[in-house]
Write a protein that holds these residues in place. Sequence first.
Motif, short mmCIF file in Angstrom:
data_model
loop_
_atom_site.label_atom_id
_atom_site.label_comp_id
_atom_site.label_asym_id
_atom_site.label_seq_id
_atom_site.Cartn_x
_atom_site.Cartn_y
_atom_site.Cartn_z
N GLU A 35 53.37 -22.44 -68.13
CA GLU A 35 53.83 -22.40 -66.75
C GLU A 35 53.29 -23.61 -65.98
O GLU A 35 52.10 -23.82 -65.93
N ALA A 36 54.21 -24.38 -65.41
CA ALA A 36 53.81 -25.54 -64.61
C ALA A 36 54.14 -25.25 -63.14
O ALA A 36 54.97 -24.37 -62.85
N VAL A 61 46.25 -29.52 -64.92
CA VAL A 61 45.47 -28.37 -65.37
C VAL A 61 45.64 -27.21 -64.38
O VAL A 61 45.64 -27.41 -63.17
N ASP A 62 45.83 -26.01 -64.91
CA ASP A 62 45.80 -24.80 -64.09
C ASP A 62 44.37 -24.28 -64.13
O ASP A 62 43.96 -23.66 -65.12
N TRP A 63 43.63 -24.53 -63.08
CA TRP A 63 42.20 -24.20 -63.08
C TRP A 63 41.96 -22.68 -63.01
O TRP A 63 40.85 -22.22 -63.20
N GLN A 64 43.03 -21.92 -62.75
CA GLN A 64 42.89 -20.46 -62.75
C GLN A 64 42.66 -19.93 -64.15
O GLN A 64 42.21 -18.81 -64.33
N LEU A 65 43.02 -20.76 -65.15
CA LEU A 65 42.91 -20.30 -66.54
C LEU A 65 41.54 -20.59 -67.15
O LEU A 65 41.29 -20.23 -68.31
N LYS A 85 56.00 -25.39 -59.69
CA LYS A 85 57.46 -25.48 -59.53
C LYS A 85 57.96 -26.90 -59.30
O LYS A 85 59.07 -27.24 -59.66
N GLY A 86 57.15 -27.73 -58.66
CA GLY A 86 57.58 -29.09 -58.36
C GLY A 86 57.34 -30.06 -59.50
O GLY A 86 57.58 -31.27 -59.36
N TRP A 87 56.84 -29.56 -60.64
CA TRP A 87 56.52 -30.44 -61.77
C TRP A 87 57.70 -30.54 -62.69
O TRP A 87 58.15 -29.54 -63.24
N GLU A 88 58.24 -31.73 -62.87
CA GLU A 88 59.37 -31.90 -63.79
C GLU A 88 59.07 -32.94 -64.84
O GLU A 88 59.96 -33.56 -65.38
N GLY A 89 57.77 -33.14 -65.09
CA GLY A 89 57.35 -34.17 -66.05
C GLY A 89 58.01 -34.05 -67.40
O GLY A 89 58.35 -35.05 -68.02
N HIS A 90 58.22 -32.80 -67.85
CA HIS A 90 58.80 -32.59 -69.18
C HIS A 90 60.22 -33.14 -69.26
O HIS A 90 60.67 -33.54 -70.33
N ALA A 91 60.91 -33.19 -68.12
CA ALA A 91 62.30 -33.65 -68.12
C ALA A 91 62.40 -35.11 -68.52
O ALA A 91 63.38 -35.53 -69.10
N ARG A 92 61.35 -35.86 -68.18
CA ARG A 92 61.40 -37.29 -68.45
C ARG A 92 60.70 -37.68 -69.75
O ARG A 92 60.92 -38.75 -70.26
N SER A 93 59.82 -36.82 -70.24
CA SER A 93 59.02 -37.24 -71.40
C SER A 93 59.68 -36.89 -72.72
O SER A 93 60.74 -36.32 -72.75
N THR A 149 60.01 -32.90 -52.92
CA THR A 149 59.19 -31.69 -52.95
C THR A 149 57.73 -32.02 -53.22
O THR A 149 57.41 -33.06 -53.80
N TYR A 150 56.87 -31.10 -52.79
CA TYR A 150 55.46 -31.16 -53.20
C TYR A 150 55.38 -30.67 -54.64
O TYR A 150 56.35 -30.13 -55.18
N LEU A 151 54.20 -30.81 -55.24
CA LEU A 151 53.99 -30.31 -56.60
C LEU A 151 54.26 -28.81 -56.66
O LEU A 151 54.70 -28.28 -57.67
N SER A 152 53.99 -28.12 -55.58
CA SER A 152 54.20 -26.66 -55.55
C SER A 152 55.68 -26.30 -55.60
O SER A 152 56.02 -25.14 -55.84
N GLY A 153 56.54 -27.28 -55.34
CA GLY A 153 57.96 -27.01 -55.28
C GLY A 153 58.48 -26.87 -53.86
O GLY A 153 59.69 -26.87 -53.63
N ARG A 154 57.55 -26.74 -52.91
CA ARG A 154 57.94 -26.61 -51.51
C ARG A 154 58.62 -27.90 -51.04
O ARG A 154 58.21 -28.99 -51.42
#
Lengths: 124, 317
Positions: A113-114, A93-97, A116-124, B143-148
């Motif tokens: 927008e996820a 969740v993006d809590w800013q929203l 940057k380090g989130w690639e969950g969609h690549a595997r699902s 990487t961290y979740l942030s991509g860093r």
Amino acid sequence: MRVLERLVVAVEKPLKEAVWDCRMCGQCILHSTGLSCPMRCPKNLRNGPCGGVRANGNCEVYPDKRCVWVEAWEGSRRMPVFKDHIEHLQKPVDWQLQGTSSWINLVSGRDHEAPKGWEGHARS
Amino acid sequence: MPGPSRLAELLRDGRFVVTAELTSTNSADPEATWRLAEVLRGSVDAVNCTDNTGAHVHMSSLAAAHLLVEKGIEPIMQLTVRDRNRLALQADLLGAAALGVRNIVLMSGDDVTVGDHPEARRIYDIDSMQLIEVAAGMRDRGTYLSGRTLDQAPSFFIGAVENPFAPPLEFRPLRLQKKVRAGADFIQTQLVFDVPLFARFMSMVGDLGLTDKVFIIPSIGIPRSARGARFMREKVPGLHVPDSLVDRLEKTPPARQSQEGIQIAVELLNAVRQIPGVAGVHLIGIKWEEGVVQVAEAAGLLPRPTLSPLATVGGSR
């Protein structure tokens, strides 16, 4: 908040609160959860039920309430489209929203927008 | 720096593994943890360190896991998303890796309302599924979740949990599949008391092709008394203890109830062992480490295998 967004929220919020007990997370995934809002889950789980669901299908935290995810599963089975979207891995969740319009966020693409380090969609 | 996960090597080698849950302590003295862990030494392949189990505060799982590493007993660190946001979770995961923890089990956690601080704010910033993906990202992409970028990626053997007995039963195998897709290497299940229902779950999991992709380790509870069994039936969220089991213990004289509990656990263990796709067992003694050892012994699971060049838990290095 921009005037347009305030106007949209003025329509979206009461409507979705009335129909789905919406919590205005601003990144709606109702079509993936059998039209059962996952933000009503006390643990805010967006990827499925926890292990605490009672044998009668009620919530671990609120024994008198149906588990949001039991309703989500049943709802998803009834859906003519998006049925298998309940199997998709949902990003954090993006809590800013919180409190913003998910309709506007859908149109603008902001809700896709996820981190940057989130690639969950690549595997699902 | 400790080597890779021995638990992973055993499972990949096709060995039937035995893990156990360590009673969490409330002591600032590390000896309290070590005393309990010593009971398990040599009888199990790895030891779970729980994270504020039952939403009651105890010493952190990270600290307990590190104490076990110090003594050469392989830990499995449990981590819930109940008490930490995404920053704290990643910080603890990386810290755990640096302290020699290789096995982790990621979960939602029992709700705060069943614990000793029911008034606490629950966090659930991310869910257990997302935490698996985050841990896999740290490991596989560095990487961290942030991509860093991390300077050195951790080498986790990532575990998750599933409760095959909680509704919606038809969704549980698909939820397990989601966890495998997110990056789970092994699964520890909720306590199995209903063997036919568990067998049905395993058959559904097998139909999805998951038994080839993930190691599934069912949990076996060891009731010490009729009172303990009643407690599990009434107080533990997500646990479905059949009345017949409680009755069986209640009909047993108090002096012999603990032996009857061992017998029940051995019977359950032998039954789940026969189910295709079961890669090992996780023994939960509920403040009874000696019970774990007795069950492992009675079920013929001792001695634990040695995987050269690594030694059995607690063996020489």
